[in-house]
Design an enzyme around this catalytic site. Structure first.
Site, mmCIF file in Angstrom:
data_model
loop_
_atom_site.group_PDB
_atom_site.id
_atom_site.type_symbol
_atom_site.label_atom_id
_atom_site.label_comp_id
_atom_site.label_asym_id
_atom_site.label_seq_id
_atom_site.Cartn_x
_atom_site.Cartn_y
_atom_site.Cartn_z
ATOM 1 N N HIS A 168 0.872 -1.180 0.000
ATOM 2 C CA HIS A 168 0.000 0.000 0.000
ATOM 3 C C HIS A 168 0.908 1.229 0.000
ATOM 4 C CE1 HIS A 168 -3.782 -1.935 2.028
ATOM 5 N NE2 HIS A 168 -4.044 -1.685 0.758
ATOM 6 N N CYS A 264 -2.235 3.155 8.989
ATOM 7 C CA CYS A 264 -3.270 2.215 8.539
ATOM 8 C C CYS A 264 -4.443 2.158 9.515
ATOM 9 C CB CYS A 264 -2.709 0.792 8.450
ATOM 10 S SG CYS A 264 -1.312 0.604 7.376
#
Ligand code: ARG
Length: 705
Positions: A168, A264
């Protein structure tokens, strides 16, 4: 406390590592300690609550990764682009996040099904609000970027992730206030790094090392001058402090086991919209067509790999698999690239594979005029060995003089348009040269099923590098081809290096020339010198060719020989005078087989016949190669590659060398016509002559001719 900043978090009530969808989760299934996870999450929650408002979304049973709210979606102003998870393991989170956003009054945008995009995990706003950095390569698809640009009305800069540990964007990239950027450059491809360097000045780039990257130092939450993260080395902390940030470390090791950390676990849900920024997504898309034995010949795989490896992404729009053994298949593929530049790069490689843009797209290729002799316009299309056609006045025109590494010049006369390959040095002022990639296609022979039945396992079509065991079979095939070509008056060229002589191949090659199997010889100074040395003195580089041992003073032989030929004027004159009476060069002269010896820096002498002007030598090679049916390349990398570059596809090439690397390099021209043999060249020639013997008649060649 700053009221205007809000984050969304989700308590780790149901958090666990239940499956593996990124490398961090591997080996960690059910290994995270629940209590410690709760404690670590609470600490982070506490730190953030001190600086901003934290909203909570209810954790749902069965969705253990829901704690990672960064992946809920991407917020800008009142709009949110909802995530479309790549993995089914997380897709069930979507409705829960959607509900939360709707309840809060956001306008929710949903991407088409099957277009993955994982929210703020893969899309990070420049902290000054000027643009959006968006990642692709693992979880999010490049094609989602134009939608985001449109819905959020912001410029999107696409960055390609290449290290699966940093799957990511927020695992390796963190825009900070004041225009700073904390990031791990090795997680990005070359083009993305260049883009970053173009947008962020060097003094604002805080590039980190792998040791910090694997501690998720980039997975940080930035609120004004505060940076909250799992862990940072002393050095990194100092660098951040030096530019005015305060670093807060809070351990998140239990979440690292699932591949996430501070950033996150949060989603910033207040992101102000700046009026002066507006949408612009340089992502470009084009449709290409592929046709042929796409599966058999591995063309689809090659094309799709090539797109991805070079920074693009694709969508197969249609695939029509041929129904019969002989029928070809067709594919229509949408290619996307993060910029026009990358698209052109990918497209030119696809053209080389035989892909075409739908014909109605372009009526004329783009051209530019040469303004300096011998210099092409910057963006000129570089030619390949494959037959090429270009669009001129809405028609496909075949390019003349096809060869690789040239430019295409288009000339329009009232009755016809002509396109020709030209070397850079031959370009003249006012030549119109094709630039870009529009309206160009290459024609690949159909490989695989529609080839002629060949009878043996080894055919030119079934190219490859053969091992010693197979040599005999391949030689048989080559002998047969040589015979066919000779009998129909075709043309075979031999490119040979001095190894032919050292390995005892001279008499066999002489034999082939004498019997009409060779129509031209290409080499350098050395093959001729050693051949003549053997003819005149019985040695090759001072080694007795009968006994295989060096003779006394033998190293002077080749210079004596050069001297003798120089004394005669040239090789032909030495033959005329009866001084040279045998060998390869002798046979060439006697049988009117043209040869070209291209010089090089290491040449002794050279022989008067050696062309030391390399431009002239290249032109002469090219002239001799014209119209060739087959080229035998015998143990000379330099001259073989030189010859290969001038030879269009469709000419059969046989490359024989004891060094597999040379053979591989030369047989890598598309498999139809090239064949590589890793073996001793002297042995090869002797087998070939024996084979031809058997083919010609029941009597050995030497007796019949
Ligand atoms: N296990 C989760 C996944 O692989 C971790 C997500 C981390 N989130 C993030 N924004 N990087 O999807």
């Amino acid at each position: 406390m700053t009221e205007s900043i809000r984050f969304l978090m989700c308590a780790p009530e149901h958090y666990d590592v239940d499956y593996v969808i990124n490398p961090w989760m591997e080996g960690n299934i059910h290994k995270s300690a629940r209590d410690r996870a709760v404690e670590q999450w609470q600490k982070l929650h506490h730190v953030l609550k001190d600086k901003a408002v934290v909203d909570l979304v209810k954790p749902e049973i069965g969705w253990p990764d829901m704690v990672f709210t960064a992946n809920a979606g991407l917020v800008l102003g009142d709009d949110v682009v909802l995530s479309r998870f790549l993995h089914k393991e997380r897709q069930g989170e979507e409705p829960h996040f959607r509900k939360w956003f709707e309840d809060k009054g956001y306008t929710v945008h949903e991407l088409p099904k099957d277009l993955p995009f994982e929210g703020a995990g893969d899309a990070l706003l420049d902290r000054e609000g000027r643009w959006l950095w968006a990642g692709y390569g693992f979880r999010s698809e490049l094609d989602s970027h134009p939608y985001i640009a449109k819905w959020l009305d912001i410029e999107v800069l696409s960055l390609r992730l290449i290290d699966e540990r940093f799957y990511h964007l927020d695992t390796c990239f963190c825009p900070l206030s004041g225009g700073y950027l904390l990031y791990y450059p090795d997680a990005f491809d070359f083009y993305s790094n260049r883009l970053i360097q173009m947008r962020v000045p060097p003094e604002k780039r805080i590039a980190i090392e792998e040791a910090d990257a694997v501690n998720f130092a980039c997975n940080a939450v930035n609120i004004d001058s505060i940076v909250v993260m799992n862990k940072a080395s002393e050095g990194l902390q100092q660098r951040l402090v030096d530019v005015g940030f305060e670093v807060i470390q809070t351990p998140l090791t239990e979440f690292l086991k699932a591949g996430g950390a501070a950033k996150c676990l949060t989603l910033r849900v207040t992101e102000p919209v700046l009026d002066y920024v507006h949408a612009n997504a340089p992502v470009e898309s084009r449709v290409i067509h592929l046709q042929g034995h796409l599966l058999d010949a591995g063309i689809v795989n090659k094309a799709l790999d090539l797109i991805v490896e070079n920074g693009g992404s694709f969508q197969v729009l249609n695939f029509d698999l041929g129904q019969q053994r002989q029928s070809t298949s067709k594919a229509e593929v949408k290619v996307s690239a993060p910029s026009h530049e990358v698209m052109e790069e990918i497209f030119s490689m696809l053209i080389d594979l035989g892909a075409v843009a739908p014909p109605q797209e372009t009526c004329d290729t783009n051209t530019e005029i040469v303004t300096q002799p011998g210099v092409a316009p910057e963006d000129f299309y570089v030619t390949t060995i494959y037959t090429t056609e270009v669009r001129v006045n809405c028609e496909w025109v075949k390019v003349q003089n096809q060869r690789m590494d040239g430019a295409i010049v288009v000339k329009n006369t009232p009755d016809a348009s002509v396109a020709t390959c030209k070397l850079l040095r031959d370009l003249e002022v006012d030549d119109r040269v094709i630039v870009g990639v529009d309206g160009i296609r290459t024609i690949r022979k159909q490989e695989a099923r529609d080839r002629e039945p060949s009878g043996t396992e080894f055919s030119f079509m079934g190219a490859g590098v053969s091992s010693e065991r197979r040599v005999e079979l391949v030689v048989e095939q080559i002998a047969w081809e040589l015979r066919q070509i000779r009998d129909r008056g075709g043309k075979v060229l031999v490119v040979a290096g001095p190894v032919v002589i050292h390995t005892g191949g001279a008499s066999h090659l002489s034999h082939l020339i004498r019997h009409g199997y060779v129509q031209g010889l290409l080499g350098g100074n050395a093959i001729a010198v050693h051949d003549i040395e053997q003819a005149l003195m019985g040695t090759s580089l001072g080694v007795d060719m009968q006994r295989g041992t060096p003779v006394l003073g033998g190293h002077r032989h080749h210079l004596k020989v050069i001297n003798t030929i120089r004394g005669c004027g040239n090789i032909a004159k030495a033959v005329e005078k009866g001084i040279l009476t045998q060998g390869i060069m002798y046979e060439c002269v006697k049988n009117n087989v043209p040869f070209c010896l291209a010089g090089s820096i290491r040449d002794d002498g050279p022989l008067p016949d050696t062309e030391m002007d390399l431009i002239k030598a290249q032109a002469e090679y090219a002239r001799l190669i014209q119209g060739a049916d087959m080229i035998l390349m015998l143990s000379t990398m330099l001259h073989s590659i030189g010859a290969g570059n001038m030879t269009p596809a469709g000419v059969k090439m046989v490359c024989v060398d004891i060094n597999p690397a040379v053979v591989t390099k030369l047989s890598d021209r598309g498999s139809i016509e090239s064949l590589g043999l890793v073996t001793d060249v002297g042995l090869f020639l002797s087998l070939l002559v024996q084979r031809l013997d058997k083919l010609t008649s029941p009597y050995p060649i030497s007796q019949t001719l």
